[in-house]
Design a protein around this motif. Sequence first.
Motif, PDB file in Angstrom:
ATOM      1  N   TYR A 168     -87.834  14.672 -25.102  1.00 32.17           N
ATOM      2  CA  TYR A 168     -87.435  13.787 -26.193  1.00 32.17           C
ATOM      3  C   TYR A 168     -86.008  14.112 -26.611  1.00 32.17           C
ATOM      4  O   TYR A 168     -85.567  15.260 -26.518  1.00 32.17           O
ATOM      5  CB  TYR A 168     -88.360  13.959 -27.396  1.00 32.17           C
ATOM      6  N   VAL A 169     -85.283  13.105 -27.068  1.00 36.79           N
ATOM      7  CA  VAL A 169     -83.936  13.322 -27.597  1.00 36.79           C
ATOM      8  C   VAL A 169     -84.085  13.817 -29.029  1.00 36.79           C
ATOM      9  O   VAL A 169     -84.673  13.140 -29.873  1.00 36.79           O
ATOM     10  CB  VAL A 169     -83.100  12.033 -27.576  1.00 36.79           C
ATOM     11  N   VAL A 170     -83.564  14.989 -29.297  1.00 30.90           N
ATOM     12  CA  VAL A 170     -83.667  15.587 -30.625  1.00 30.90           C
ATOM     13  C   VAL A 170     -82.275  15.988 -31.110  1.00 30.90           C
ATOM     14  O   VAL A 170     -81.304  15.939 -30.372  1.00 30.90           O
ATOM     15  CB  VAL A 170     -84.599  16.819 -30.606  1.00 30.90           C
ATOM     16  N   GLU A 171     -82.196  16.402 -32.352  1.00 33.97           N
ATOM     17  CA  GLU A 171     -80.935  16.898 -32.888  1.00 33.97           C
ATOM     18  C   GLU A 171     -80.547  18.216 -32.211  1.00 33.97           C
ATOM     19  O   GLU A 171     -81.430  18.977 -31.830  1.00 33.97           O
ATOM     20  CB  GLU A 171     -81.068  17.119 -34.396  1.00 33.97           C
ATOM     21  N   TYR A 204     -73.591  11.059 -33.175  1.00 39.24           N
ATOM     22  CA  TYR A 204     -73.798  10.202 -34.334  1.00 39.24           C
ATOM     23  C   TYR A 204     -73.731   8.721 -33.958  1.00 39.24           C
ATOM     24  O   TYR A 204     -74.389   7.890 -34.570  1.00 39.24           O
ATOM     25  CB  TYR A 204     -72.742  10.489 -35.402  1.00 39.24           C
ATOM     26  N   CYS A 205     -72.984   8.408 -32.908  1.00 37.97           N
ATOM     27  CA  CYS A 205     -72.831   7.013 -32.506  1.00 37.97           C
ATOM     28  C   CYS A 205     -73.911   6.574 -31.522  1.00 37.97           C
ATOM     29  O   CYS A 205     -74.775   5.775 -31.860  1.00 37.97           O
ATOM     30  CB  CYS A 205     -71.446   6.796 -31.909  1.00 37.97           C
ATOM     31  N   CYS A 206     -73.885   7.103 -30.302  1.00 37.02           N
ATOM     32  CA  CYS A 206     -74.795   6.606 -29.270  1.00 37.02           C
ATOM     33  C   CYS A 206     -76.133   7.332 -29.209  1.00 37.02           C
ATOM     34  O   CYS A 206     -77.077   6.829 -28.607  1.00 37.02           O
ATOM     35  CB  CYS A 206     -74.126   6.665 -27.899  1.00 37.02           C
ATOM     36  N   GLY A 207     -76.221   8.522 -29.807  1.00 40.87           N
ATOM     37  CA  GLY A 207     -77.481   9.240 -29.826  1.00 40.87           C
ATOM     38  C   GLY A 207     -77.710  10.199 -28.681  1.00 40.87           C
ATOM     39  O   GLY A 207     -78.781  10.812 -28.588  1.00 40.87           O
ATOM     40  N   LYS A 208     -76.717  10.371 -27.788  1.00 36.55           N
ATOM     41  CA  LYS A 208     -76.876  11.341 -26.702  1.00 36.55           C
ATOM     42  C   LYS A 208     -76.943  12.754 -27.268  1.00 36.55           C
ATOM     43  O   LYS A 208     -76.322  13.052 -28.280  1.00 36.55           O
ATOM     44  CB  LYS A 208     -75.710  11.237 -25.711  1.00 36.55           C
ATOM     45  N   PRO A 209     -77.681  13.644 -26.614  1.00 40.38           N
ATOM     46  CA  PRO A 209     -77.780  15.021 -27.111  1.00 40.38           C
ATOM     47  C   PRO A 209     -76.443  15.749 -27.050  1.00 40.38           C
ATOM     48  O   PRO A 209     -75.646  15.522 -26.134  1.00 40.38           O
ATOM     49  CB  PRO A 209     -78.796  15.668 -26.161  1.00 40.38           C
ATOM     50  N   SER A 248     -84.753   5.389 -22.938  1.00 40.53           N
ATOM     51  CA  SER A 248     -84.175   6.631 -22.433  1.00 40.53           C
ATOM     52  C   SER A 248     -82.655   6.561 -22.437  1.00 40.53           C
ATOM     53  O   SER A 248     -82.065   5.480 -22.534  1.00 40.53           O
ATOM     54  CB  SER A 248     -84.684   6.921 -21.019  1.00 40.53           C
ATOM     55  N   ILE A 249     -82.052   7.734 -22.271  1.00 43.77           N
ATOM     56  CA  ILE A 249     -80.594   7.821 -22.312  1.00 43.77           C
ATOM     57  C   ILE A 249     -80.124   8.941 -21.382  1.00 43.77           C
ATOM     58  O   ILE A 249     -80.840   9.932 -21.175  1.00 43.77           O
ATOM     59  CB  ILE A 249     -80.114   8.102 -23.753  1.00 43.77           C
ATOM     60  N   GLY A 250     -78.936   8.770 -20.800  1.00 42.67           N
ATOM     61  CA  GLY A 250     -78.381   9.803 -19.929  1.00 42.67           C
ATOM     62  C   GLY A 250     -77.995  11.033 -20.727  1.00 42.67           C
ATOM     63  O   GLY A 250     -77.756  10.954 -21.937  1.00 42.67           O
ATOM     64  N   GLN A 251     -77.884  12.137 -20.051  1.00 45.98           N
ATOM     65  CA  GLN A 251     -77.570  13.403 -20.701  1.00 45.98           C
ATOM     66  C   GLN A 251     -76.165  13.417 -21.289  1.00 45.98           C
ATOM     67  O   GLN A 251     -75.900  14.057 -22.306  1.00 45.98           O
ATOM     68  CB  GLN A 251     -77.709  14.559 -19.699  1.00 45.98           C
ATOM     69  N   GLY A 252     -75.236  12.701 -20.633  1.00 43.52           N
ATOM     70  CA  GLY A 252     -73.860  12.722 -21.112  1.00 43.52           C
ATOM     71  C   GLY A 252     -73.127  13.964 -20.647  1.00 43.52           C
ATOM     72  O   GLY A 252     -73.637  14.793 -19.905  1.00 43.52           O
TER      73      GLY A 252
END
Length: 218
Positions: free
Chosen positions: A16-19, A23-28, A208-212
């Motif tokens: 899961y994506v967590v803090e 702030y903008c796109c939500g990537k970790p 889902s989202i890429g790791q960045g």
Amino acid sequence: MRDTLICPECFKKLRYVVEPRCYCCGKPLAHAQQEYCSDCAGKKHEFEQGRAVFLYQGPMRGILYRYKYGNRRDYTEFLAMQAVRCYAGWVQSLDIDLVMPVPLSKKRMRKRGFNQADLFGRRFSELCGLKYENKMLVRVRDTVPQKELSVQERKNNLKNAFKMNKNVVNLKRILLVDDIYTTGSTIDAAALALKQSGIKDVFYLCISIGQGQQSFNK
């Protein structure tokens, strides 16, 4: 639902994506004191803010592949429920007027038979008690799959790819839903079409989202 669709070992590997997250796109992010990822630092997106439920890695890659190309529509309930668990509060705080999916082209819709973002977005909206519309935003060009292109090619590929086909006088804040966020080119292009039609603020929620990459303060 989890036990019948996803084996216990695979479920344990879902991330899961967590803090901390961008702030903008939500990537970790790597560190709590950081605010923006490298993709968003110094870059202005057309959307205001976005969030994603899972990292696009491990079993999630296979789940989304089967969901999109293997006609595994039965994943919808699990994915929507996880999105509600993680982000129902966040979405409610945005005072959203309408939820809508990132649309497929007519050609791709005919070939696939359904839009996975539509299935996910509709069920998420039902669970959250939000208004939903899947025909207001349309894709007017059959673009090349984004995964085959570079960052700049993605932007060019999606230029003028979306348009609004209904009046939006009473709509100010929209939540776009999609399956995967990578560079943000698709969400940006869709958000631009919304804003050009009079929408003030656009947010997004993805499965889902890429790791960045490396992250920065901004």
